[in-house]
Scaffold this motif. Structure first.
Motif: not given
Lengths: 374, 277
Positions: A1-2, A7-8, A10-12, A14-15, A17, B93, B96, B100, B102, B181
């Protein structure tokens, strides 16, 4: 895990909404429903649709009314109905689904066609199924007339118009019955844990069981929810609805079991045969244990569907047949026909609690096992 | 094992007999459905409900279409729009959440999933108020919003499991090449997502098309989907039975066709509903 890379992030983003929408639509709305259920909104009809209704906080009064109020015996019957419905619906689907899957697993000719036939009702709406079965179960037609096709006498069961009930019990005894049943289950859990030498679990379960059973023996019998005895039981009118529900959903359990059976490695079966196991022995000690987790998933999925069921009942016997009604239907009528929003919210909350009992342990166990190889 | 020519032992014959009986249980209602839909109103009689109509009355379908044709249009619009929204968001979703990860991603996912199991009765009153306060009560867009949001858990679930099978090495290789991403989603993930989209779209389309509770609560006469219209058609005592039966066939046709033509994907969506898939 970095760490928190771009990018991470961005993942959040994207999630986000979806998180916000579900946060409002699931958790926010549940909170709001629970709050409404603790008020008197709509209990006074004049205030229900007012632009700025006067709403008072009344605590648990609505729940008290539902469980012990003179006017709400319909709800209590529905609660009993939904439990009976769930039990028979699950048994029916598991039995039919397992039977069909075991047969299809033996590679009959035209397997795809059989599967399609058994599964097609899953693609229909409960409203469509309900419309068809409402006609099938007309007291003077449909299924009752089926024997005449073969020259027999028509049957006379009233299906949805039946007003008979069996296995009646007094609502006053409900706390007692619940405590006894839960107590016995816990005692059984304690015994199992004791045998597997899980000390903590055995002790906790045993103490809870003892408390519940003790309560049932000494306090329960003197407790009265209602002034007079009130009998509730299994309404025979539900049988038709259970048949229709099994017709619609047993293909689902079949698909689940079939996927499970296909997942059992051929070597395992061959090994059992080499060891000289008969067919029956192989099913009993190799195949069925491997299918057990599937049965559990299926029970949970079907159980929550069954507790929520509403459209099928609505389509088959209409909104006003109290003998087939379920809490989910009552909630809709109470809230949106009688505008008794607080009472409707209380019923909705009770449904949520029932479903949560089934779903929350399931979800948390699914993720505990997944966390390992995630 | 399977290719061997079949020998008809008594056991095999018994097996086919059971299959036949089971098929009868599943198909007899369909026979009665068509037999009734194709009768003219005066030929419908409880005593002869099992007889195939002497004269086929295709007019039932025209009459049913007159009554619920508009609602079928509503359902189509509703199902297509909310399915597309939920599918696109679900794909992002799922990407992600699976590629990715987290801290707390799994807990977050479990909290999202809970939304697909709740009895909607527990959110119905606030939902109604919310849609009304947005000015969307009675409009099809209010219903689309509800379906899109409550569709998110299952679409996310299916895509997350779908992408979990995509080797992480692919993503890592792309990262080393300097892709971020969005590039990875565009160049690696999206091109292989087609089967995932097919499963999700079929499943969600069927769910939305068949839904009743929101349809009954959030819409008015102009925007009601076909399930509600059918329940009204069948609930009226005065109406002759060939109409609701023809209506039921019309309402069932789209999802039934999808199931028959794309059954494999339908079953995958079905199995995905049991969380792990």
């Amino acid at each position: 895990m970095k760490g928190l890379s771009k990018d991470r992030l961005w993942a959040i983003i994207v999630l986000l909404p979806s998180i916000i929408l579900l946060g409002i639509f699931v958790y926010g709305f549940i909170g709001r429903t629970v709050y409404v259920s603790l008020t008197d909104w709509g209990n006074d009809p004049a205030q229900a649709m007012a632009l700025h209704p006067v709403i008072k906080f009344v605590g648990l009064d609505n729940y008290k009314e539902l469980f012990s109020g003179f006017l709400q015996s319909r709800f209590r019957q529905e609660l009993v109905s939904t439990i009976f419905f769930t039990v028979f619906f699950i048994l029916g689907c598991l039995g039919a689904g397992l039977g069909l899957a075991l047969i299809l697993d033996r590679n009959p000719k035209g397997e795809g066609l059989w599967r399609t036939i058994f599964l097609f009702p899953m693609s229909l709406s409960f409203i469509v199924t309900g419309t068809i079965w409402r006609w099938m179960l007309q007291p003077q037609g449909g299924l009752n007339m089926a024997p005449t096709v073969l020259g027999g006498q028509p049957a006379t069961f009233g299906w949805m118009s039946s007003t008979d009930a069996i296995w009646k019990f007094d609502w006053n005894k409900l706390p007692l019955l619940t405590a006894s049943v839960v107590g016995l289950v816990l005692a059984w859990v304690a015994f199992g844990a004791f045998r597997r030498a899980e000390r903590t679990r055995a002790v906790v379960a045993a103490i809870c069981a003892a408390l519940l059973l003790g309560w049932a023996l000494f306090v329960g019998p003197n407790l009265h929810l209602l002034a007079a005895p009130e009998l509730h039981g299994f309404n025979l009118a539900l049988i038709g609805i259970i048949i229709a529900a099994v017709w619609q959903m047993s293909g689902y359990t079949m698909a689940l079991y079939l996927a499970g059976l296909r997942g059992i490695p051929e070597e395992l079966r061959e090994a059992a045969q080499v060891d000289g196991a008969t067919q029956t022995q192989m099913y009993r000690s190799v195949i069925f244990p491997l299918l057990a987790p599937i049965s559990l998933s299926a029970m949970i999925i079907l159980g929550h569907i069954s507790l929520k069921i509403f459209d099928l009942v609505y389509a088959m016997s209409g909104p006003d047949n109290t003998f087939t009604s379920v809490p989910a239907l009552n909630m809709y009528l109470t809230s949106f026909r009688q505008n008794q929003f607080a009472m409707g919210a209380a019923i909705g909350t009770i449904l949520l609690i029932l479903v949560a009992f089934v779903i929350v342990p399931y979800l948390s166990s699914q993720f505990r096992t997944q966390e390992g190889h995630a | 094992m399977t290719a061997r020519a079949e020998r008809l032992t008594p056991g095999r014959i018994g097996m086919y007999l059971i299959l036949l009986l089971a098929a009868l249980f599943f198909l007899v209602p369909v026979y009665l459905l068509f037999a009734t839909a194709l009768k003219s109103p005066d030929a419908i009689n409880l005593a002869t409900s099992w007889h195939w109509p002497a004269q086929l009355n295709w007019g039932s379908f025209r009459d049913a279409w007159d009554k619920i044709g508009g609602n079928l249009g509503n359902s189509l619009f509703l199902a297509v729009v909310s399915t597309l929204f939920a599918a696109v968001l679900g794909s992002l979703n799922g990407y992600a959440l699976s590629k990715w990860k987290f801290r707390g991603a799994n807990t977050l996912f479990a909290l999202m999933l809970f939304g697909m199991f709740i009895p909607y009765q527990a959110v119905l009153i606030p939902l109604f108020q919310f849609i009304k306060s947005l000015g969307l009560y009675g409009s099809i867009w209010g219903l689309i919003l509800a379906h899109m949001v409550y569709g998110l858990p299952i679409t996310t679930l299916i895509f997350r499991n779908f992408y979990a099978d995509v080797p992480d090495a692919l993503v890592e290789a792309a990262t080393i090449d300097g892709a971020g991403f969005w590039q990875i989603y565009q160049q690696v993930i999206f091109p292989i997502s087609i089967p995932g989209f097919v499963v999700v779209i079929i499943w969600e389309f069927t769910q939305v098309w068949n839904e009743f509770l929101f349809a009954a609560t959030l819409t008015n006469t102009n925007s009601q989907p076909v399930t509600y219209a059918l329940s009204q058609l069948a609930g009226g005592q005065a109406v002759s039975w060939n109409l609701p039966m023809a209506g039921a066939i019309l309402a069932a046709l789209p999802t039934l066709l999808v199931y028959i033509l794309l059954g494999r994907y339908f079953v995958r969506g079905l199995l995905a509903g049991s969380v792990k898939g």
